[in-house]
Design an enzyme around this catalytic site. Structure first.
Site, PDB file in Angstrom:
ATOM      1  N   GLU A 191       0.797  -1.222   0.000  1.00 18.48           N
ATOM      2  CA  GLU A 191       0.000   0.000   0.000  1.00 18.48           C
ATOM      3  C   GLU A 191       0.833   1.278   0.000  1.00 18.48           C
ATOM      4  O   GLU A 191       0.787   2.061   0.957  1.00 18.48           O
ATOM      5  CB  GLU A 191      -0.952  -0.007   1.205  1.00 18.48           C
ATOM      6  CG  GLU A 191      -1.911  -1.174   1.193  1.00 18.48           C
ATOM      7  CD  GLU A 191      -3.000  -1.071   2.277  1.00 18.48           C
ATOM      8  OE1 GLU A 191      -2.890  -0.211   3.162  1.00 18.48           O
ATOM      9  OE2 GLU A 191      -3.948  -1.862   2.220  1.00 18.48           O
ATOM     10  N   GLU A 403      -5.922  -8.323   0.428  1.00 24.16           N
ATOM     11  CA  GLU A 403      -6.377  -8.130   1.808  1.00 24.16           C
ATOM     12  C   GLU A 403      -7.850  -7.788   1.783  1.00 24.16           C
ATOM     13  O   GLU A 403      -8.295  -7.002   0.953  1.00 24.16           O
ATOM     14  CB  GLU A 403      -5.683  -6.944   2.511  1.00 24.16           C
ATOM     15  CG  GLU A 403      -4.313  -7.186   3.054  1.00 24.16           C
ATOM     16  CD  GLU A 403      -3.754  -5.959   3.802  1.00 24.16           C
ATOM     17  OE1 GLU A 403      -4.531  -5.183   4.383  1.00 24.16           O
ATOM     18  OE2 GLU A 403      -2.538  -5.781   3.770  1.00 24.16           O
TER      19      GLU A 403
HETATM   20  O1  LGS Z   1      -3.514  -3.739   9.372  1.00 24.83           O
HETATM   21  C1  LGS Z   1      -3.724  -3.146   8.167  1.00 24.83           C
HETATM   22  C2  LGS Z   1      -5.032  -3.501   7.570  1.00 24.83           C
HETATM   23  C3  LGS Z   1      -6.273  -3.312   8.393  1.00 24.83           C
HETATM   24  O2  LGS Z   1      -7.193  -2.588   7.537  1.00 24.83           O
HETATM   25  C4  LGS Z   1      -2.639  -3.514   7.156  1.00 24.83           C
HETATM   26  O3  LGS Z   1      -1.363  -3.377   7.695  1.00 24.83           O
HETATM   27  C5  LGS Z   1      -2.768  -2.626   5.962  1.00 24.83           C
HETATM   28  O4  LGS Z   1      -1.990  -3.164   4.912  1.00 24.83           O
HETATM   29  C6  LGS Z   1      -4.199  -2.341   5.505  1.00 24.83           C
HETATM   30  O5  LGS Z   1      -4.281  -0.984   5.216  1.00 24.83           O
HETATM   31  N1  LGS Z   1      -5.251  -2.607   6.454  1.00 24.83           N
HETATM   32  C7  LGS Z   1      -6.525  -2.116   6.473  1.00 24.83           C
HETATM   33  N2  LGS Z   1      -7.010  -1.289   5.615  1.00 24.83           N
HETATM   34  C8  LGS Z   1      -8.392  -0.963   5.421  1.00 24.83           C
HETATM   35  C9  LGS Z   1      -8.933   0.038   6.354  1.00 24.83           C
HETATM   36  C10 LGS Z   1     -10.409   0.152   6.269  1.00 24.83           C
HETATM   37  C11 LGS Z   1     -11.125  -0.935   6.993  1.00 24.83           C
HETATM   38  C12 LGS Z   1     -12.602  -0.731   6.990  1.00 24.83           C
HETATM   39  C13 LGS Z   1     -13.396  -1.996   6.943  1.00 24.83           C
HETATM   40  C14 LGS Z   1     -14.829  -1.652   6.870  1.00 24.83           C
HETATM   41  C15 LGS Z   1     -15.623  -2.604   6.196  1.00 24.83           C
END
Ligand code: LGS
Length: 504
Positions: A191, A403
């Site tokens: 990312e 992911e």
């Molecule tokens: O932990 C991070 C995860 C968790 O959610 C990981 O290191 C990253 O690569 C990634 O950005 N991650 C992540 N991104 C999404 C954030 C929005 C989540 C919302 C879910 C709602 C349905």
């Protein structure tokens, strides 16, 4: 480790069909990777052991106010020592792949080319990789999941400096040489948009609010990172034995008012300033999106020379997307275009990730005070359209859904108070089941060549600024036990059953 039978459901899920009954006739294509994700900083712990140098996040997590619950990742899941157990636990679920990252500062404690190599670190990951192979779990390895060696921040400002490019390429070559043949699928960067967005507040203010008072940092970072990516890929010529790409995040928005031309322009602008920053150069043109160049003068956005463009174009064997959700995008009231993350430009309305959607994106308002509305931001209904957009804009023979997942809050918001069971993550289960159903349709009805799906995350872990309080794991980790006991959540059983029914 044998998989226990799932305990009886404590209360009904929103989603009625069982995991095996969702589109039972549709199967994933042969060779499909059913994976779980982790990243070194978030699960390993042992941050100061066996020769590892500190990373920027080891520093940041010690600064008061940076991590919501004031936890560091010094212990977290101790996956650094417990990886064999963790591998056995996912093998029991039928998982056939694990996407994890290598900590740069374990291999080069000081980060730089020419600085000492930590052999213990190299040996450690050799055993991690071997252990996966022995368990028939395909290792998918990320070189950089945001944990820059602290020394490189101190010496020259990390990714804001062009020096990072050679140091990264050197690190990448060392790792490729050590594990080539054992690892088939690689990511250079996780990312980059999120990472370089944070760099807006470089060097050490690692909050997620990017670029409000910033300088040129996000685009300097993007430029250096893109060159580091291309250099690593070209330098290694992995194409003979493996495949390599980077992990994109984010979405191509949906125009808020359908055919409204301002909203469609806003979507284009959004795409250019978000995924397009990295995906356009690598997949389609070699160069930055035109809107970026039109908006940002060269002091902000270094121009790519023809030679650089040639080096960058085509440096991905597949397209990987962390597609958690999608948003509507709308033109702001003045009709210009979306307020996107380009606030380094003096003439552009400033906004940040926290608020950029408030005024102009309808219901999809940023991080919610009420966690329930966070769940409402799950957007399975848009998944197929999103994949079509990704595939149309950045075509590639293969896509990994690298992911997806959801952090279930267990604070009594969703569960009847008498239950309050930290392994009953039924919303996460529903999230996975609805997304995976749509994914099957996307493969079968829309012909999108998705070859793997990776659940974030294998276990609860250190969720950056949210610390241990945000639990994305399909396994619960009891941080109060000395053994850091893991328990499968409801979502883990559902995923196991879904894939058993749909893998061939
Ligand atoms: O932990 C991070 C995860 C968790 O959610 C990981 O290191 C990253 O690569 C990634 O950005 N991650 C992540 N991104 C999404 C954030 C929005 C989540 C919302 C879910 C709602 C349905």
């Amino acid at each position: 480790i044998a998989l226990p039978s799932p305990p009886p459901a404590l209360y009904p899920s929103f989603y009625s069909p069982g995991p095996g009954d969702i589109l039972p006739d549709l199967k994933f294509p042969p060779g499909f990777l059913f994976g779980v994700d982790t990243a070194a900083y978030q699960v390993e712990g042992a941050t100061m052991e066996e020769g590892k140098g500190p990373s920027a996040w080891d520093w940041a997590s010690r600064q008061p106010g940076t991590i919501a619950d004031n936890t560091t990742a010094d212990v977290v899941d101790l996956h650094y020592y417990l990886y064999k157990e963790d591998i056995a636990r996912i093998a029991a679920l039928g998982v056939n792949s694990h996407s994890f990252s290598i900590s740069w500062a374990r291999i080069f404690p000081f980060g730089a080319a020419g600085s000492p190599i930590n052999q213990q670190g190299l040996d450690h990951y050799a055993d991690v990789i071997e252990s996966h192979l022995k368990a028939n779990i395909t290792p998918v390895v990320t070189l950089f999941h945001w944990d820059t060696p602290l020394a490189l921040e101190v010496y020259y400002g990390g990714f804001t400096s062009p020096n990072i490019t050679d140091d990264f390429i050197n690190y990448a070559k060392t790792v490729f040489t050590a594990y080539n043949g054992s690892v088939h699928t690689w990511y250079t960067f996780n990312e980059p948009r999120v990472f370089c967005g944070q760099v807006g507040s470089y060097p050490f203010n690692l909050t997620y609010a990017p670029g409000v008072n910033i300088s040129t940092a996000p685009y300097q970072c993007s430029y250096n990172l893109l060159k580091a990516h291309a250099g690593a890929v070209k330098g290694i010529e992995m194409k003979i034995t493996g495949e390599i790409a980077f992990k994109s995040d984010d979405y191509v928005g949906i125009p808020w008012r359908g055919n409204n031309t301002d909203d469609i322009a806003a979507v284009e602008r959004h795409a250019a300033f978000q995924i397009g920053v990295f995906a356009d150069p690598v997949f389609t043109t070699g160069d930055w999106p035109q809107i970026l160049k039109d908006t940002l003068p060269p002091e902000y956005l270094p121009r790519l020379t023809e030679d650089e463009q040639k080096d960058i174009l085509g440096t991905a064997d597949f397209f990987a997307i962390d597609a958690y959700r999608t948003f509507y995008v709308a033109a702001p009231p003045d009709g210009l275009s979306a307020c996107v993350n380009d606030s380094s430009h003096p003439d552009w309305p400033t906004c940040n990730l926290e608020t950029q959607y408030d005024s102009n994106v309808g219901w999809a308002v940023g991080p919610a005070a009420d966690p329930l509305s966070d769940w409402l931001q799950a957007t399975p209904q848009f998944l197929r359209d999103s994949f079509k957009e990704y595939h149309k804009r950045w075509p590639s023979p293969k896509i990994y859904f690298s992911e997806f997942g959801f952090a279930e809050p267990f604070e009594g918001v969703r569960q009847p108070p008498e239950i309050h069971d930290v392994t009953e993550d039924f919303m996460n289960q529903d999230y996975y089941m609805t997304y995976l159903g749509e994914l099957l349709l996307s493969i079968h009805e829309d012909g999108i060549p998705v070859q793997g799906a990776f659940a974030w995350a294998m276990v609860d872990n250190a969720e950056w600024n949210s610390g241990l309080s945000s639990r994305f794991g399909i396994q619960f980790v009891n941080y109060s036990t000395p053994t850091l006991e893991r328990t499968y959540k409801r979502s883990a059983f559902a995923l196991a059953e879904f894939f058993k029914a749909h893998l061939q």
